[in-house]
Scaffold this motif. Sequence first.
Motif, PDB file in Angstrom:
ATOM      1  N   LEU A  89       0.670  -1.136   0.026  1.00  0.00           N
ATOM      2  CA  LEU A  89      -0.177   0.068  -0.053  1.00  0.00           C
ATOM      3  C   LEU A  89       0.951   1.386   0.115  1.00  0.00           C
ATOM      4  N   PHE A  90       0.324   2.152  -0.548  1.00  0.00           N
ATOM      5  CA  PHE A  90       1.008   3.725  -0.554  1.00  0.00           C
ATOM      6  C   PHE A  90       0.888   4.264   0.687  1.00  0.00           C
ATOM      7  N   ASP A  91       2.176   4.517   1.470  1.00  0.00           N
ATOM      8  CA  ASP A  91       1.858   4.929   2.812  1.00  0.00           C
ATOM      9  C   ASP A  91       1.323   6.543   2.719  1.00  0.00           C
ATOM     10  N   SER A  92       1.527   7.364   1.543  1.00  0.00           N
ATOM     11  CA  SER A  92       1.117   8.520   1.641  1.00  0.00           C
ATOM     12  C   SER A  92      -0.401   8.761   1.173  1.00  0.00           C
ATOM     13  N   MET A  93      -1.167   7.634   1.128  1.00  0.00           N
ATOM     14  CA  MET A  93      -2.595   7.793   0.411  1.00  0.00           C
ATOM     15  C   MET A  93      -3.343   7.078   1.576  1.00  0.00           C
ATOM     16  N   ASN A  98      -5.789   4.428  -2.139  1.00  0.00           N
ATOM     17  CA  ASN A  98      -5.053   3.312  -2.404  1.00  0.00           C
ATOM     18  C   ASN A  98      -5.847   2.234  -3.442  1.00  0.00           C
ATOM     19  N   VAL A  99      -7.179   2.145  -2.969  1.00  0.00           N
ATOM     20  CA  VAL A  99      -8.093   1.345  -3.663  1.00  0.00           C
ATOM     21  C   VAL A  99      -8.346   2.001  -5.073  1.00  0.00           C
ATOM     22  N   MET A 100      -8.470   2.999  -5.034  1.00  0.00           N
ATOM     23  CA  MET A 100      -8.658   3.978  -6.336  1.00  0.00           C
ATOM     24  C   MET A 100      -7.565   3.994  -7.313  1.00  0.00           C
ATOM     25  N   PHE A 101      -6.291   3.758  -6.903  1.00  0.00           N
ATOM     26  CA  PHE A 101      -5.209   3.847  -7.700  1.00  0.00           C
ATOM     27  C   PHE A 101      -5.417   3.142  -8.880  1.00  0.00           C
ATOM     28  N   PRO A 102      -5.807   1.780  -9.196  1.00  0.00           N
ATOM     29  CA  PRO A 102      -6.124   1.155 -10.397  1.00  0.00           C
ATOM     30  C   PRO A 102      -6.922   1.815 -11.366  1.00  0.00           C
ATOM     31  N   LEU A 103      -7.947   2.408 -10.805  1.00  0.00           N
ATOM     32  CA  LEU A 103      -9.027   3.114 -11.565  1.00  0.00           C
ATOM     33  C   LEU A 103      -8.273   4.294 -12.188  1.00  0.00           C
ATOM     34  N   ARG A 104      -7.546   5.182 -11.535  1.00  0.00           N
ATOM     35  CA  ARG A 104      -7.040   6.132 -12.136  1.00  0.00           C
ATOM     36  C   ARG A 104      -6.035   5.802 -13.257  1.00  0.00           C
ATOM     37  N   MET A 105      -5.246   4.789 -12.921  1.00  0.00           N
ATOM     38  CA  MET A 105      -4.313   4.215 -14.020  1.00  0.00           C
ATOM     39  C   MET A 105      -4.908   3.812 -15.187  1.00  0.00           C
ATOM     40  N   PHE A 106      -5.836   2.815 -15.017  1.00  0.00           N
ATOM     41  CA  PHE A 106      -6.376   2.109 -16.234  1.00  0.00           C
ATOM     42  C   PHE A 106      -7.759   2.474 -16.841  1.00  0.00           C
ATOM     43  N   THR A 107      -8.733   3.336 -15.970  1.00  0.00           N
ATOM     44  CA  THR A 107      -9.837   3.681 -16.501  1.00  0.00           C
ATOM     45  C   THR A 107      -9.925   5.022 -16.882  1.00  0.00           C
ATOM     46  N   LYS A 108     -11.005   5.418 -17.626  1.00  0.00           N
ATOM     47  CA  LYS A 108     -11.516   6.838 -17.841  1.00  0.00           C
ATOM     48  C   LYS A 108     -12.785   7.432 -16.913  1.00  0.00           C
ATOM     49  N   HIS A 109     -12.977   6.323 -15.910  1.00  0.00           N
ATOM     50  CA  HIS A 109     -14.263   6.617 -14.957  1.00  0.00           C
ATOM     51  C   HIS A 109     -14.400   8.234 -14.588  1.00  0.00           C
ATOM     52  N   SER A 110     -15.611   8.730 -14.447  1.00  0.00           N
ATOM     53  CA  SER A 110     -15.613   9.912 -13.802  1.00  0.00           C
ATOM     54  C   SER A 110     -15.356   9.752 -12.147  1.00  0.00           C
ATOM     55  N   LYS A 111     -15.135  10.773 -11.550  1.00  0.00           N
ATOM     56  CA  LYS A 111     -14.814  10.711 -10.220  1.00  0.00           C
ATOM     57  C   LYS A 111     -15.739  10.081  -9.300  1.00  0.00           C
ATOM     58  N   SER A 112     -16.986  10.439  -9.575  1.00  0.00           N
ATOM     59  CA  SER A 112     -18.225   9.832  -8.924  1.00  0.00           C
ATOM     60  C   SER A 112     -18.199   8.158  -9.254  1.00  0.00           C
ATOM     61  N   GLU A 113     -17.908   7.922 -10.656  1.00  0.00           N
ATOM     62  CA  GLU A 113     -17.844   6.430 -10.840  1.00  0.00           C
ATOM     63  C   GLU A 113     -16.738   5.831  -9.964  1.00  0.00           C
ATOM     64  N   MET A 114     -15.743   6.264 -10.028  1.00  0.00           N
ATOM     65  CA  MET A 114     -14.653   5.608  -9.147  1.00  0.00           C
ATOM     66  C   MET A 114     -14.874   5.613  -7.851  1.00  0.00           C
ATOM     67  N   GLN A 115     -15.486   6.542  -7.212  1.00  0.00           N
ATOM     68  CA  GLN A 115     -15.741   6.498  -5.679  1.00  0.00           C
ATOM     69  C   GLN A 115     -16.859   5.428  -5.563  1.00  0.00           C
ATOM     70  N   HIS A 131     -12.443   4.462   4.879  1.00  0.00           N
ATOM     71  CA  HIS A 131     -11.855   5.279   3.493  1.00  0.00           C
ATOM     72  C   HIS A 131     -10.747   5.952   3.984  1.00  0.00           C
ATOM     73  N   ASN A 132     -11.119   6.888   5.207  1.00  0.00           N
ATOM     74  CA  ASN A 132     -10.197   8.092   5.448  1.00  0.00           C
ATOM     75  C   ASN A 132      -9.031   7.516   6.267  1.00  0.00           C
ATOM     76  N   LYS A 133      -8.978   6.174   6.747  1.00  0.00           N
ATOM     77  CA  LYS A 133      -7.676   5.860   7.575  1.00  0.00           C
ATOM     78  C   LYS A 133      -6.374   5.870   6.531  1.00  0.00           C
ATOM     79  N   MET A 134      -5.155   5.931   7.147  1.00  0.00           N
ATOM     80  CA  MET A 134      -4.064   5.572   6.479  1.00  0.00           C
ATOM     81  C   MET A 134      -3.602   4.180   6.975  1.00  0.00           C
TER      82      MET A 134
END
Length: 255
Positions: A89-93, A98-115, A131-134
Amino acid sequence: MIEVKDLHKSFGEAHILKGITTSFEKGKTNLIIGQSGSGKTVFLKCLLGLFDYEKGAIEYDGKIFSKLSDDEKRNLRAKIGMVFQGSALFDSMTIAENVMFPLRMFTKHSKSEMQDRVDFALQRVNLEGAHNKMPSEASGGMQKRVAIARAIVNNPKYLFCDEPNSGLDPKTAIVIDNLIQEITDEYQITTVINSHDMNSVMEIGEKIVFLKDGLKAWEGSNKTIFKTDNEVVTDFVYSSNLFKKVREMYLKDYK
């Protein structure tokens, strides 16, 4: 399904994989097991396309990986989920990031779709409200569930797990095993697990490939492993008195 045909891999003069042929079935938990130095990690990295190989073929649902174009390989990788040995896991995220990372990398979903996908994935691994825990605020078992959520968030066809129970206590390891098996069955994913954990083998080993010195020494399932007379397998599996006793009881009942 993933099919492997006569796979060879060397590093210089060291011949690591020596002609492995096997298949990993859709909707099943497929385990790769063997002692240290057997070639498990190299095999897994070849399956993932991280290592080239000198001979043989790896087919994803009939498509030979080495013959795919760069765009086709990228599209295939978007269908692959990966659970790393140390969760990675990315410590700074945050956990959600962290869970959203593959969606940002591989998809063109909107922010709400990714959420929505992140919410679904975290709910599926029983981490609602995290969600907001480190990552530093999460236990080892919780981090592993986050890693699984990240691996399934993009609805993969293929799921790879490298020693998913590494560093976990036995009770938590069983929870992770059961979660992986449930997700595999529920979404009919082709799941491949690199493991040395015999409890995992017995709990979720629907298909087991045993490697020895770069060769496939045996394959079967957790229902047939007790019945094999293959000495290489029995030496590995029944190295503890516990499994020897379990085998004796099983064979007695089977007869």
